[in-house]
Design a protein around this motif. Structure first.
Motif, PDB file in Angstrom:
ATOM      1  N   UNK A  75       0.846  -1.205   0.000  1.00 59.22           N
ATOM      2  CA  UNK A  75       0.000   0.000   0.000  1.00 59.22           C
ATOM      3  C   UNK A  75       0.874   1.245   0.000  1.00 59.22           C
ATOM      4  N   UNK A  76       0.438   2.258  -0.698  1.00 54.74           N
ATOM      5  CA  UNK A  76       1.143   3.528  -0.600  1.00 54.74           C
ATOM      6  C   UNK A  76       0.167   4.679  -0.479  1.00 54.74           C
ATOM      7  N   UNK A  77       0.636   5.689   0.201  1.00 52.07           N
ATOM      8  CA  UNK A  77      -0.242   6.771   0.602  1.00 52.07           C
ATOM      9  C   UNK A  77       0.515   8.088   0.401  1.00 52.07           C
ATOM     10  N   UNK A  78      -0.057   8.973  -0.389  1.00 51.17           N
ATOM     11  CA  UNK A  78       0.615  10.259  -0.636  1.00 51.17           C
ATOM     12  C   UNK A  78      -0.321  11.368  -0.174  1.00 51.17           C
ATOM     13  N   UNK A  79       0.168  12.275   0.624  1.00 48.22           N
ATOM     14  CA  UNK A  79      -0.729  13.345   1.081  1.00 48.22           C
ATOM     15  C   UNK A  79      -0.011  14.681   1.226  1.00 48.22           C
TER      16      UNK A  79
END
Lengths: 179, 250
Positions: free
Chosen positions: B128-132
């Motif tokens: 999973x990857x999460x960019x914010x």
């Protein structure tokens, strides 16, 4: 990895400025990098019993390892007007020192062109081979640079956002004059 | 080696040791492979994600600037602009990559027929990857005042913003303003040599925006650096507090 990330940002900016004549610099200063790897081994030995056919007995030994790799980067974008102006000025200069396809492979450190994109040929002479190095694929383009010129430019690129750098690592800011 | 062994038992022992070594190697292989994959895949993705997040920044700033200009365009009456700017400062980007790999090595043993031995190696993975982006609104009185003043000056004082038939490429040669950097709702799009200098940025609040790329980015940089308080608030809250205290004491 940290250096790779800055290098990637450097080449992506240079290529964008070269393609679009003028553009907005985009640079993020890395503030925090967390890398964590956890592995949890587990062992089990099973004794299933078949009620219909008690003679059919199976034993099973299982070894399972769960490896979790968690990586986090926190970065600050460069938004200070003066930092952006300095970066833009540098990128405008470097984007004019780019050659696409046809590369002269001039080994002199003062060569007019020091970034070569998608060259049709490899460095021909031993001197050129020593002076130039392959940096990888950025935005789908093979990037070659004159090593000495690149080292200088890359350092300038990292120093350019001076104000943002001071905010990210306040301890590196200029010391206050003694009273 | 087997011929030199003194007895049959010795021969069996040799085979068993070799078998154990093979089994251990077979068990270790998926484990080592998974560990290597886990770390390299995460690092590669982290690099790609960080570059992708960085690349979104110019277009986010672009949209914010042109959207505010569009708001002010509709609210200016030639003397003043009655609008409030809506600006967010992109203070921090966080990129997280999590990879979970679960290699398993199974040794089922059938009692009924001890000759039947199975080996099973399973591999499971999730990634999973999460960019914010973390945004901070420019809501201090000082920031709002600075931005409002700046946008009003751009729209009322300068000759940089042109509209309709006043766009430089629609005027005859010599009459065009050389400091024009924005053209709103042109009667016709630029053609020929002019089109390399002017670029369409899309529609903002119903206005068709075209910018002169030689001049536009300096204006965008000026605008981006305006909200000082909002930038300091997250990056250095102590600095902002000290400044506020100083201004109160004065």
């Amino acid at each position: 990895m940290v250096l790779d990330l800055y290098q990637q940002q450097f080449f992506e900016n240079v290529i964008r400025f070269h393609d679009e004549t003028a553009a907005m610099p985009a640079l993020m200063i890395l503030r925090q990098v967390q890398v964590r790897a956890v592995s949890t081994p587990s062992f089990s030995y099973k004794l299933p019993y078949d009620a219909v056919d008690p003679t059919s007995q199976n034993r099973e030994a299982d070894l399972t390892v769960q490896i979790t790799s968690d990586q986090l980067i926190k970065a600050w974008p460069v938004l200070e007007a003066q930092d952006l102006r300095d970066l833009k000025r540098l990128l405008m200069v470097w984007s004019r020192q780019v050659s696409v396809g046809d590369c002269s492979w001039d080994p002199a450190p003062e060569a007019a062109v020091w970034i070569c994109l998608d060259p049709q040929t490899r460095p021909g002479t031993q001197r050129a081979e020593t002076a130039w190095s392959y940096k990888g694929l950025y935005q789908g383009r093979d990037v070659w640079v004159h090593s000495a010129r690149f080292a200088t430019a890359f350092q300038e690129f990292l120093r350019a956002p001076a104000r943002t750098n001071r905010q990210v690592v306040p301890m590196f800011s200029d010391p206050a004059p003694l009273q | 080696m087997a011929a030199a062994a003194p007895s049959g038992i010795g021969r069996i022992r040799v085979r068993t040791r070799a078998g154990r070594k093979l089994a251990a190697a077979a068990a270790a292989f998926p484990l080592v492979l998974s560990l290597a994959l886990a770390l390299s895949a995460c690092t590669g993705q982290l690099r790609a994600s960080t570059a992708a997040v960085s690349a979104t920044l110019p277009s986010l700033l672009d949209e914010q600037f042109l959207d505010n200009i569009a708001v002010f365009l509709d609210q200016c009456d030639g003397k003043a602009c009655n609008a409030v700017p809506i600006v967010f400062v992109y203070n921090e980007a966080a990129i997280r990559i999590t990879g979970v790999f679960t290699p398993a090595y199974k040794l089922p043993f059938h009692f009924g027929s001890s000759a039947r031995k199975f080996r099973e190696a399973d591999a499971g993975a999730s990634f999973t990857w999460d960019e914010q982006w973390i945004l901070n609104p420019a809501s201090s009185q000082k920031d709002i005042h600075l931005i409002t003043e700046h946008l009003t000056r751009l729209l009322l004082d300068g000759t940089g913003i042109t509209r309709g038939s006043g766009c430089p490429w629609l005027k005859r040669q010599g009459a065009a303003q050389t400091d024009a950097w924005l053209c709103v709702d042109p009667d016709a799009p630029p053609t020929g040599a002019v089109s390399s200098k002017w670029r369409g940025k899309g529609r903002y609040r119903g206005h068709d925006m075209w910018v002169n790329i030689d001049l536009y980015y300096d204006k965008l940089i000026d605008f981006t650096g305006l909200p000082e308080d909002a930038a300091k608030q997250t990056r250095n809250p102590t600095m902002l507090m000290m400044e506020q205290m100083n201004s109160t004491i004065r």
